[in-house]
Structures are given as C-alpha cells and as structure tokens.
Design an enzyme around this catalytic site. Structure first.
Site, short mmCIF file in Angstrom:
data_model
loop_
_atom_site.label_atom_id
_atom_site.label_comp_id
_atom_site.label_asym_id
_atom_site.label_seq_id
_atom_site.Cartn_x
_atom_site.Cartn_y
_atom_site.Cartn_z
CB SER A 12 70.23 39.09 58.79
OG SER A 12 69.50 38.84 57.61
CG HIS A 54 66.59 38.55 61.46
ND1 HIS A 54 65.63 39.03 62.31
CD2 HIS A 54 66.32 39.07 60.24
CE1 HIS A 54 64.81 39.81 61.64
NE2 HIS A 54 65.19 39.84 60.37
CG ASP A 65 65.40 39.14 56.58
OD1 ASP A 65 64.59 39.64 57.39
OD2 ASP A 65 66.60 39.48 56.52
CG HIS A 102 61.53 40.33 59.31
ND1 HIS A 102 62.47 41.28 58.93
CD2 HIS A 102 60.32 40.97 59.22
CE1 HIS A 102 61.86 42.41 58.62
NE2 HIS A 102 60.56 42.23 58.78
CG MET A 159 60.05 41.65 55.36
SD MET A 159 61.64 42.34 54.83
CE MET A 159 62.74 41.07 55.42
CG MET A 205 61.70 47.23 59.11
SD MET A 205 62.78 45.78 59.10
CE MET A 205 63.76 46.05 57.62
#
Length: 213
Positions: free
Chosen positions: A8, A31, A33, A64, A66, A135
C-alpha cells in the site's frame, strides 16, 4: 493458489513515489487507497496521481475506492490506469450497477467490506467479482492493528468459492499474514511493514513465503 503481495503506497514517501515504486518491484500488485474525506475521515490521492504513476510502473494497480459515490468516478479511475477497481458495499452507489460499470470498461471488479459488515452482502455478486477485500482494520488510516476476529468472513467466502481472490487489508506483517492465509486469504495488502523495512523487496518475499507456510 497463488499468493500475492500488494504493498500500500499509503505508507510510502509521497514526495518520492517513483523511487518508492521501484523499491517494491518484487510486488504482485500496487495497492492504491483513494479516500474522499467523507466516506472515511482522511483524504489521499485521486485519478491524476494514478495516471502519472502508471507511466513509471508496469505492475497492476489495485485501486481501493474509499469514497461515498464510487459509481461517479469509475470512468476516471479506469482511464487513469486502474487494473482492479474495488469499492465498498457500504458506499452510496448501487452495488450491481457499479460492478457492471467497472466490467464494461474492461477492468476487474472487487468489493470491500468494513470489519463490522456482514460478509453476506457480497455473496450475490461473487460470480462477477475477481476479488473480495476484507478489511482487517477500520478503513481510513494506515498503521492500525490487525483484527483477527474478522477471519471467519474469509473462511466463509473461501468455503463458497475456491477460486476467487480474497484480499486482506490492515495490520499485515510477517506474522499476521500467516493467520490470514490460514483463513483462506491469498492477496495481502501491506503498508507499514513493507515501506518501513530496510529492504522493501526482501520484506515482500518474506511475506509471500510466510503466506505459503
């Protein structure tokens, strides 16, 4: 089953992202975010940064989202270079319509669930998904502790579908990767444990090897 490590970049040095990506050349995925400050109490990066990073990295991007209304931004992230687009079941967007939009753009679709969300919410969509993200921390900030109590969710998905990728995100290190792997996970998001190690590529190899134990 293939075990994959997805470092990440949330835990990386944002002032030197190209250099940081080169330090994790051994990874299977990257990854990324994306946080909007509304769905989670933090703001990170958006499609323009992903587009720039894609020019200097050929490892698949595991993006990802969010964010509160992911369906409104699927086109942007697809065109920016996302390979896998993951969004939350808890978001405001219609799940099936959002999954279908991702697939229509030739990208892989994934669904994410927060620690307190019942895993049953993803089951109707498994046949369309490439991956489910469970998660193992509350989303929003890096560096949190791994929540072993969510492992039964992973076990349930793996029991139903032997082939789908099951990703875990939060608190993954050389010990917790073994716990998640035993539960049935095969894709591991690792932020702090990779980027705070002296040689990130060596940590990636260690994590992958430990997942196979």
């Amino acid at each position: 089953m293939e075990f994959k490590i997805s470092p990440s970049i949330l835990a990386s040095d944002y002032a030197n992202l190209e250099r940081e990506l080169k330090s994790i050349s051994n990874s299977d995925l990257i990854h990324i975010d994306v946080m909007d400050g509304h769905f989670v109490p933090n703001i990170t990066i958006g499609a323009p940064v992903i587009k720039a990073l894609k020019k200097v990295c050929n490892i698949p991007f595991d993006v990802h989202l969010m964010i509160s209304n992911p369906i409104d931004y699927i086109d942007d992230f697809a065109s920016a270079g996302a390979d896998i687009i993951c969004f939350h079941t808890e978001s405001n967007s219609d799940i099936e319509k959002t999954v279908d939009k991702i697939l229509s753009l030739g990208k892989k679709a994934a669904l994410a669930v927060k620690p307190k969300t019942d895993i049953g919410v993803v089951l109707p969509y498994l046949d369309k998904l490439s991956m489910v993200l469970v998660m193992t921390v509350e989303p929003g900030f890096g560096g949190q502790s791994f929540m072993e109590e969510v492992m039964p969710k992973i076990e349930k998905i793996r029991e139903i579908n032997k082939e789908i990728d099951i990703e875990v995100d939060g608190g993954i290190n050389e010990e917790t990767v073994k716990i998640a792997s035993r539960a049935g996970a095969n894709v591991f998001v690792a932020g702090s444990s990779v980027f705070k190690s002296e040689v990130p590529n060596e940590m990636i190899t260690l994590l992958r090897n430990n997942a196979e134990l």
